[in-house]
Design an enzyme around this catalytic site. Structure first.
Site, PDB file in Angstrom:
ATOM      1  N   LYS A  66       3.233  -6.131  49.238  1.00  0.00           N
ATOM      2  CA  LYS A  66       4.257  -6.456  50.242  1.00  0.00           C
ATOM      3  C   LYS A  66       4.088  -5.640  51.581  1.00  0.00           C
ATOM      4  O   LYS A  66       4.459  -4.332  51.614  1.00  0.00           O
ATOM      5  CB  LYS A  66       5.533  -6.575  49.712  1.00  0.00           C
ATOM      6  CG  LYS A  66       6.642  -6.945  50.813  1.00  0.00           C
ATOM      7  CD  LYS A  66       6.605  -8.060  51.440  1.00  0.00           C
ATOM      8  CE  LYS A  66       7.943  -8.406  52.483  1.00  0.00           C
ATOM      9  NZ  LYS A  66       7.799  -7.445  53.509  1.00  0.00           N
ATOM     10  N   ARG A  80       6.547  -2.757  48.976  1.00  0.00           N
ATOM     11  CA  ARG A  80       6.450  -2.666  47.538  1.00  0.00           C
ATOM     12  C   ARG A  80       5.282  -3.596  47.040  1.00  0.00           C
ATOM     13  O   ARG A  80       4.641  -4.262  47.757  1.00  0.00           O
ATOM     14  CB  ARG A  80       7.757  -3.335  47.147  1.00  0.00           C
ATOM     15  CG  ARG A  80       8.114  -4.752  47.361  1.00  0.00           C
ATOM     16  CD  ARG A  80       9.540  -5.069  47.070  1.00  0.00           C
ATOM     17  NE  ARG A  80       9.732  -6.573  47.099  1.00  0.00           N
ATOM     18  CZ  ARG A  80       9.878  -7.176  48.438  1.00  0.00           C
ATOM     19  NH1 ARG A  80      10.118  -6.355  49.443  1.00  0.00           N
ATOM     20  NH2 ARG A  80      10.426  -8.553  48.456  1.00  0.00           N
ATOM     21  N   TYR A  88       0.892 -14.097  47.690  1.00  0.00           N
ATOM     22  CA  TYR A  88       1.222 -14.458  49.029  1.00  0.00           C
ATOM     23  C   TYR A  88      -0.032 -15.949  49.013  1.00  0.00           C
ATOM     24  O   TYR A  88      -1.296 -15.707  49.276  1.00  0.00           O
ATOM     25  CB  TYR A  88       1.072 -13.764  50.107  1.00  0.00           C
ATOM     26  CG  TYR A  88       2.219 -12.992  50.323  1.00  0.00           C
ATOM     27  CD1 TYR A  88       3.133 -13.500  51.329  1.00  0.00           C
ATOM     28  CD2 TYR A  88       2.508 -11.752  49.669  1.00  0.00           C
ATOM     29  CE1 TYR A  88       4.408 -12.725  51.484  1.00  0.00           C
ATOM     30  CE2 TYR A  88       3.703 -11.380  49.735  1.00  0.00           C
ATOM     31  CZ  TYR A  88       4.864 -11.727  50.806  1.00  0.00           C
ATOM     32  OH  TYR A  88       5.922 -10.778  51.087  1.00  0.00           O
ATOM     33  N   TYR A  92       0.464 -13.659  56.051  1.00  0.00           N
ATOM     34  CA  TYR A  92       1.889 -13.593  56.701  1.00  0.00           C
ATOM     35  C   TYR A  92       1.809 -12.514  57.600  1.00  0.00           C
ATOM     36  O   TYR A  92       1.334 -11.522  57.606  1.00  0.00           O
ATOM     37  CB  TYR A  92       2.647 -13.259  55.385  1.00  0.00           C
ATOM     38  CG  TYR A  92       4.057 -13.089  55.491  1.00  0.00           C
ATOM     39  CD1 TYR A  92       4.864 -14.406  55.574  1.00  0.00           C
ATOM     40  CD2 TYR A  92       4.675 -11.946  55.694  1.00  0.00           C
ATOM     41  CE1 TYR A  92       6.125 -14.214  55.703  1.00  0.00           C
ATOM     42  CE2 TYR A  92       6.099 -12.036  55.952  1.00  0.00           C
ATOM     43  CZ  TYR A  92       7.041 -13.093  55.757  1.00  0.00           C
ATOM     44  OH  TYR A  92       8.083 -12.930  56.006  1.00  0.00           O
ATOM     45  N   ASP A 102      18.112 -10.502  62.648  1.00  0.00           N
ATOM     46  CA  ASP A 102      18.154  -9.204  61.605  1.00  0.00           C
ATOM     47  C   ASP A 102      17.293  -7.984  62.323  1.00  0.00           C
ATOM     48  O   ASP A 102      16.992  -7.258  61.600  1.00  0.00           O
ATOM     49  CB  ASP A 102      17.483  -9.694  60.528  1.00  0.00           C
ATOM     50  CG  ASP A 102      16.049 -10.321  60.705  1.00  0.00           C
ATOM     51  OD1 ASP A 102      15.470 -10.033  61.848  1.00  0.00           O
ATOM     52  OD2 ASP A 102      15.182 -10.548  59.541  1.00  0.00           O
ATOM     53  N   ASP A 107       8.890 -13.865  61.696  1.00  0.00           N
ATOM     54  CA  ASP A 107       8.172 -14.124  60.575  1.00  0.00           C
ATOM     55  C   ASP A 107       7.284 -15.379  60.876  1.00  0.00           C
ATOM     56  O   ASP A 107       7.688 -16.371  61.003  1.00  0.00           O
ATOM     57  CB  ASP A 107       8.594 -13.989  59.145  1.00  0.00           C
ATOM     58  CG  ASP A 107       9.368 -12.812  59.075  1.00  0.00           C
ATOM     59  OD1 ASP A 107       8.845 -11.559  59.507  1.00  0.00           O
ATOM     60  OD2 ASP A 107      10.490 -12.693  58.491  1.00  0.00           O
ATOM     61  N   ASP A 139      16.790 -15.974  57.316  1.00  0.00           N
ATOM     62  CA  ASP A 139      15.388 -15.453  57.469  1.00  0.00           C
ATOM     63  C   ASP A 139      14.442 -16.525  57.466  1.00  0.00           C
ATOM     64  O   ASP A 139      13.416 -16.501  56.817  1.00  0.00           O
ATOM     65  CB  ASP A 139      15.276 -14.671  55.986  1.00  0.00           C
ATOM     66  CG  ASP A 139      13.996 -13.515  56.307  1.00  0.00           C
ATOM     67  OD1 ASP A 139      13.514 -13.499  57.266  1.00  0.00           O
ATOM     68  OD2 ASP A 139      13.629 -12.936  55.267  1.00  0.00           O
ATOM     69  N   TYR A 176       9.569 -15.555  44.350  1.00  0.00           N
ATOM     70  CA  TYR A 176       8.743 -14.378  44.667  1.00  0.00           C
ATOM     71  C   TYR A 176       9.804 -13.168  44.567  1.00  0.00           C
ATOM     72  O   TYR A 176       9.185 -11.789  44.155  1.00  0.00           O
ATOM     73  CB  TYR A 176       7.865 -13.940  45.912  1.00  0.00           C
ATOM     74  CG  TYR A 176       8.820 -13.601  47.197  1.00  0.00           C
ATOM     75  CD1 TYR A 176       8.377 -12.640  47.974  1.00  0.00           C
ATOM     76  CD2 TYR A 176       9.606 -14.543  47.599  1.00  0.00           C
ATOM     77  CE1 TYR A 176       9.017 -12.367  49.199  1.00  0.00           C
ATOM     78  CE2 TYR A 176      10.491 -14.178  48.840  1.00  0.00           C
ATOM     79  CZ  TYR A 176       9.703 -12.979  49.464  1.00  0.00           C
ATOM     80  OH  TYR A 176      10.683 -12.910  50.767  1.00  0.00           O
TER      81      TYR A 176
END
Length: 216
Positions: A66, A80, A88, A92, A102, A107, A139, A176
């Site tokens: 990540k 992490r 994935y 991304y 946020d 994203d 999100d 995930y």
């Protein structure tokens, strides 16, 4: 030239030159005009946004790592390693010069044939929006295709994807973080128009943030 003068010249040429300290060498090669570009703020979103836009890839398709943008330095850092066995499913990243509630850029999950290295950017076309709640906070993710991939560039709406592909994306985000005891809820996918609206809203929010910053 006398023999004594020749020997002095040889000694001076062979004596080591003082090596400047590392920070001095770095500063000597930089000026205020040559600061490293920040992918969030310095990379343009693109003239066709919110339909087609640039995406900075953070995480490679097939990765368990990540990665994420370090907002202070502009570098891509390791956040992490995923706690589960999933990887994935697609590349991304984020859209430059956008801002969400946020305080992060918007994203994006980009469907294309090949994995892309973290830190690279590509042109993408939004085809849908995946509303998502991560630990009680909004999100949402833009679902996009690479605008320069011959296999995917003709897609214009998420309904054109196979149901299996949508289920694959949904299941990844639902699962995930389970081994971290973190709850993620994914709602029904929305069409490309909703994605365009979300991108435009995040562009406007970023512009407001910049104006507010300049007024300080």
């Amino acid at each position: 030239m006398s023999e004594e003068a020749y020997e002095e010249t040889q000694e001076s040429s062979q004596s080591p030159r003082p090596v400047p300290k590392l920070n001095e060498r770095i500063l000597s090669t930089l000026s205020r005009r040559s600061v490293a570009a920040h992918p969030w703020h310095d990379l343009e979103i693109g003239p066709e946004a919110p339909l087609v836009f640039n995406v900075v890839v953070e995480i490679t398709k097939g990765s368990k790592v990540k990665y994420e943008l370090d907002k202070k330095t502009g570098l891509i850092k390791v956040d992490r390693i995923l706690y589960s066995s999933v990887v994935y499913p697609h590349n991304y990243g984020f859209i430059p010069r956008t801002l969400c509630e946020d305080n992060d850029p918007l994203d994006v999950l980009v469907l294309m044939q090949e994995p892309v290295l973290p830190g690279c950017f590509l042109r993408a076309r939004a085809i849908g929006l995946m509303p998502m709640i991560d630990q009680g906070e909004k999100d949402d993710k833009i679902i996009a295709v690479c605008a320069d991939d011959p296999e995917y560039k003709h897609f214009t709406d998420i309904k054109q994807l196979a149901p299996h592909r949508l289920q694959e994306i949904r299941r990844f985000f639902e699962d995930y973080k389970k081994n971290e005891n973190k709850k993620v809820a994914v709602n029904d996918f929305l069409p490309s128009e909703s994605a365009h609206e979300a991108i435009q809203y995040s562009m406007d929010l970023y512009a407001e943030y910049i104006l507010h910053t300049l007024r300080r």
